[in-house]
Each structure stands twice: as C-alpha cells, then as structure tokens.
Scaffold this active site. Structure first.
Site, mmCIF file in Angstrom:
data_model
loop_
_atom_site.group_PDB
_atom_site.id
_atom_site.type_symbol
_atom_site.label_atom_id
_atom_site.label_comp_id
_atom_site.label_asym_id
_atom_site.label_seq_id
_atom_site.Cartn_x
_atom_site.Cartn_y
_atom_site.Cartn_z
ATOM 1 N N TYR A 152 0.905 -1.122 -0.009
ATOM 2 C CA TYR A 152 -0.075 0.040 0.099
ATOM 3 C C TYR A 152 0.862 1.205 0.075
ATOM 4 O O TYR A 152 0.714 1.888 -0.678
ATOM 5 C CB TYR A 152 -1.023 -0.127 1.165
ATOM 6 C CG TYR A 152 -1.867 1.124 1.428
ATOM 7 C CD1 TYR A 152 -3.020 1.266 0.576
ATOM 8 C CD2 TYR A 152 -1.467 2.151 2.473
ATOM 9 C CE1 TYR A 152 -3.812 2.473 0.962
ATOM 10 C CE2 TYR A 152 -2.495 3.155 2.506
ATOM 11 C CZ TYR A 152 -3.634 3.291 1.820
ATOM 12 O OH TYR A 152 -4.357 4.395 1.900
HETATM 13 P P1 NDP Z 1 -13.364 2.042 1.212
HETATM 14 O O1 NDP Z 1 -12.793 0.473 1.242
HETATM 15 O O2 NDP Z 1 -14.574 2.638 2.099
HETATM 16 O O3 NDP Z 1 -13.596 2.578 -0.324
HETATM 17 C C1 NDP Z 1 -12.770 2.169 -1.333
HETATM 18 C C2 NDP Z 1 -13.730 2.483 -2.546
HETATM 19 O O4 NDP Z 1 -12.662 2.117 -3.667
HETATM 20 C C3 NDP Z 1 -14.647 1.529 -2.598
HETATM 21 O O5 NDP Z 1 -15.868 2.213 -3.146
HETATM 22 C C4 NDP Z 1 -14.438 0.532 -3.530
HETATM 23 O O6 NDP Z 1 -15.392 -0.235 -4.327
HETATM 24 C C5 NDP Z 1 -13.514 1.230 -4.686
HETATM 25 N N1 NDP Z 1 -12.665 0.248 -5.428
HETATM 26 C C6 NDP Z 1 -11.666 -0.636 -5.110
HETATM 27 N N2 NDP Z 1 -11.082 -1.063 -5.922
HETATM 28 C C7 NDP Z 1 -11.646 -0.686 -7.108
HETATM 29 C C8 NDP Z 1 -11.526 -0.617 -8.402
HETATM 30 N N3 NDP Z 1 -10.585 -1.712 -8.822
HETATM 31 N N4 NDP Z 1 -12.035 -0.014 -9.393
HETATM 32 C C9 NDP Z 1 -12.890 0.862 -8.832
HETATM 33 N N5 NDP Z 1 -13.241 1.162 -7.520
HETATM 34 C C10 NDP Z 1 -12.702 0.450 -6.554
HETATM 35 O O7 NDP Z 1 -11.758 2.775 1.786
HETATM 36 P P2 NDP Z 1 -11.808 4.385 1.910
HETATM 37 O O8 NDP Z 1 -12.761 5.085 1.729
HETATM 38 O O9 NDP Z 1 -11.040 4.493 3.209
HETATM 39 O O10 NDP Z 1 -10.640 4.638 0.886
HETATM 40 C C11 NDP Z 1 -10.721 5.687 -0.164
HETATM 41 C C12 NDP Z 1 -9.354 6.206 -0.295
HETATM 42 O O11 NDP Z 1 -8.760 6.931 0.564
HETATM 43 C C13 NDP Z 1 -8.505 5.055 -0.984
HETATM 44 O O12 NDP Z 1 -7.857 5.564 -1.920
HETATM 45 C C14 NDP Z 1 -7.507 4.861 0.405
HETATM 46 O O13 NDP Z 1 -6.176 4.476 0.042
HETATM 47 C C15 NDP Z 1 -7.576 6.409 0.891
HETATM 48 N N6 NDP Z 1 -7.156 6.459 2.333
HETATM 49 C C16 NDP Z 1 -8.085 6.074 3.292
HETATM 50 C C17 NDP Z 1 -7.709 6.159 4.743
HETATM 51 C C18 NDP Z 1 -8.411 5.274 5.684
HETATM 52 O O14 NDP Z 1 -7.906 5.313 6.676
HETATM 53 N N7 NDP Z 1 -9.617 5.095 5.552
HETATM 54 C C19 NDP Z 1 -6.323 6.834 4.751
HETATM 55 C C20 NDP Z 1 -5.613 7.329 3.835
HETATM 56 C C21 NDP Z 1 -5.992 7.314 2.498
HETATM 57 P P3 NDP Z 1 -15.901 -1.540 -3.731
HETATM 58 O O15 NDP Z 1 -16.951 -1.344 -2.956
HETATM 59 O O16 NDP Z 1 -16.424 -2.149 -5.264
HETATM 60 O O17 NDP Z 1 -14.664 -2.572 -3.568
#
Ligand code: NDP
Length: 284
Positions: A152
């Site tokens: 990651y």
């Molecule tokens: P979630 O897991 O809640 O959301 C991730 C989203 O990305 C989901 O809607 C998921 O869809 C989608 N996704 C995953 N793989 C794909 C793909 N191949 N194509 C399209 N959509 C995809 O996580 P977060 O909301 O926490 O994360 C959102 C962003 O924030 C990420 O980039 C994460 O790295 C970043 N982030 C999060 C932190 C945290 O502590 N939560 C901290 C720092 C950064 P599906 O439901 O279909 O899997």
C-alpha cells in the site's frame, strides 16, 4: 451545474464525498462496481447523482463512462476528477504474493492514471472560468512507509510521484493536480483489511499479528467529513495547495517521522512493535 467525477463511491470517503457534493449542488458522476450500489447511491444522493459502473483497471469501461459523461455535460466539460478508489491489503512484503502486491499498483496507481488520461479532454473543456482539476487520494503512507502495509505504501508513494509529474506536465493545459494525504479515517477500508491475523499464520511474523484487528483502527480514526472538506477545498480554492495532509497527530505521526534519520525511525518502530522478542526467537 458543475460536474465532478468521483471514483469509488460505494463506501467510505468516496461515499461521503459524493453525498456532500450532491448536497452542495454539484452534478456527481460516481463510480461503483455493482448495479445494486448504483441504485442505493441514486436513492440516497438524489437526482444530482449519476452512477458510472466501472472498475478503474478496465479501460474499455472507462471509455464508455467518458462517452456517457460527455453526453451529459456537453460543452461545459468537467469541473473535477477525484481519484479516490483504492485498496489496502496488508501483509509482510517478504511473503506477500506478487499478485496482491501488483493489485495495489493496478488500482491505486494505474487505475488513477487510466481515469486521468480518459477524462483529461473533458477537464480541459471546463467552462467554469478555469480548466477542471484532478484530486488524487494519497495517504500519509504516500510519504511514510510503515511495516506490514508495504504494498500500500509503495503504491501511494508512486501515486504521489505520478501526481507531481502529471501536475507539471499539465501546466500547459492549466489542469491542476492536487493530492490529499489523510491519516487514519473511519471507513470500511479497515474492516476489509482486518484479516492480517488469519492470512499470515505460517509466516515468522504470525506472533505479531495474533491480536491485531485492523478494524480497531476505526475507533480513534478521524471522520470522513474531514477528508471531504479538504477534497472540496482542493477542487474549489482559487490557489489550491499541491498537497493537503490530514495526519492523526501532526508532531508524532507526521513531522517527526519525516524529520528523523531513517535509522532512528527504524529503532522507534522496532520498539513500538516489540520486535525484539521475535528477533530473539528467530535466532534460536
Ligand atoms: P473504502 O474501502 O471504504 O472505499 C474504497 C472504494 O474504492 C470503494 O468504493 C471500492 O469499491 C473502490 N474500489 C476498490 N477497488 C476498485 C476498483 N478496482 N475499481 C473501482 N473502484 C474500486 O476505503 P476508503 O474510503 O477508506 O478509501 C478511499 C481512499 O482513501 C483510498 O484511496 C484509500 O487508500 C484512501 N485513504 C484512506 C484512509 C483511511 O484511513 N480510510 C487513509 C488514507 C488514505 P468496492 O465497494 O466495489 O470495493
């Protein structure tokens, strides 16, 4: 109505962001991977929301989505693209499968680039007084590489570098690229990552993971609203910063780890994770 594309709106930050943007009067094109999620989002966000059914690794599906968005926004173009979709599949790098490692790059890095390339013409066309803007969702892990989330962290470091190169290349079009670097945020990403204690039971690190439940990270995490506010600032500020950091604690989790010499940080992490007993056990 200003139009914004947001990837990964089914849960977490993207879900919150899509709702907030819709409430603030934006037209939101949000990506989901399952038709049921599209219906849910339409129901809860209202008519400002338009679902795009795609996986960010699927360039054909993205091309279809571009055509759909273009048909809706026409000459007004796109005000913003938020590359939020991402995964975090933790594990020790020394034993993590190459497939799991590569998936981070496919989604977190190449997926974001796929979206940038495909939507660039619509961003350039934006008629809101300036070209549209790209906001890339990085992480504190885009700057600091802690153990057991190496894939990651590597992917988020790559996203940071890609964003810098892209921002400098897109100066010719006036399309800005802004990076958001959240700390721990209360989202389902931690529930999805919570399996580390059961996935690496054969590895030398298993004793360390025994009592780790990453879902516990949600307990002291920051709310999604903190990130959505920064994304909206990145999208709308007259002079946005290149990056917005949202660390959990500025001094100990953000400033010090980046200021301290690497070897000192190694030692602090060694102590914090209590690696010494494991080291002794592995020696014997
Ligand atoms: P979630 O897991 O809640 O959301 C991730 C989203 O990305 C989901 O809607 C998921 O869809 C989608 N996704 C995953 N793989 C794909 C793909 N191949 N194509 C399209 N959509 C995809 O996580 P977060 O909301 O926490 O994360 C959102 C962003 O924030 C990420 O980039 C994460 O790295 C970043 N982030 C999060 C932190 C945290 O502590 N939560 C901290 C720092 C950064 P599906 O439901 O279909 O899997």
């Amino acid at each position: 109505m200003k139009a914004v594309v947001v990837t990964g709106v089914s849960t977490g930050i993207g879900h919150g962001l899509a709702h907030t943007l819709c409430q603030e009067g934006y037209r939101v094109f949000g990506t989901v991977r399952h038709p049921g999620q599209a219906e849910d989002m339409r129901g809860s966000c209202g008519t400002n929301f338009v679902p795009l059914l795609l996986d960010v690794t699927d360039r054909d599906a993205i091309a279809k989505a571009v055509a759909m968005v273009e048909a809706e926004v026409g000459p007004h173009g796109l005000f913003g693209l938020v590359n939020n979709a991402g995964i975090c599949d933790p594990g020790p790098l020394s034993v993590q499968s190459p497939e799991a490692f590569a998936r981070h790059f496919d989604i977190n890095v190449t997926g974001a680039l796929n979206m940038c390339q495909a939507f660039l013409p619509l961003l350039r066309r934006c008629d809101a007084g300036r070209p549209g803007r790209i906001v890339n969702m990085s992480s504190m892990s885009g700057k600091i590489a802690y153990p057991f989330i190496g894939a990651y962290a590597a992917s988020k470091h790559a996203l940071e570098a890609m964003s810098d190169s892209l921002r400098r290349e897109l100066l010719v079009y006036g399309v800005d690229v802004v990076v958001i670097e959240p700390g721990t945020i209360d989202t389902p990403i931690w529930d999805k990552a919570g399996h580390i204690s059961t996935s690496f039971t054969d590895s030398d690190y298993a004793p360390l993971f025994q009592y780790v439940n990453l879902a516990d990270n949600r307990k002291n995490a920051q709310p999604v609203s903190k990130v959505t506010a920064k994304v909206i600032e990145g999208l709308t500020a007259a002079r946005p910063r290149a990056r917005y950091a949202l660390p959990d604690k500025w001094l100990i989790y953000w400033m010090l780890p980046r200021l301290l010499p690497d070897r000192i940080l190694d030692r602090l992490i060694d102590r914090a994770l209590k690696l010494s007993p494991l080291r002794e056990k592995l020696k014997s």
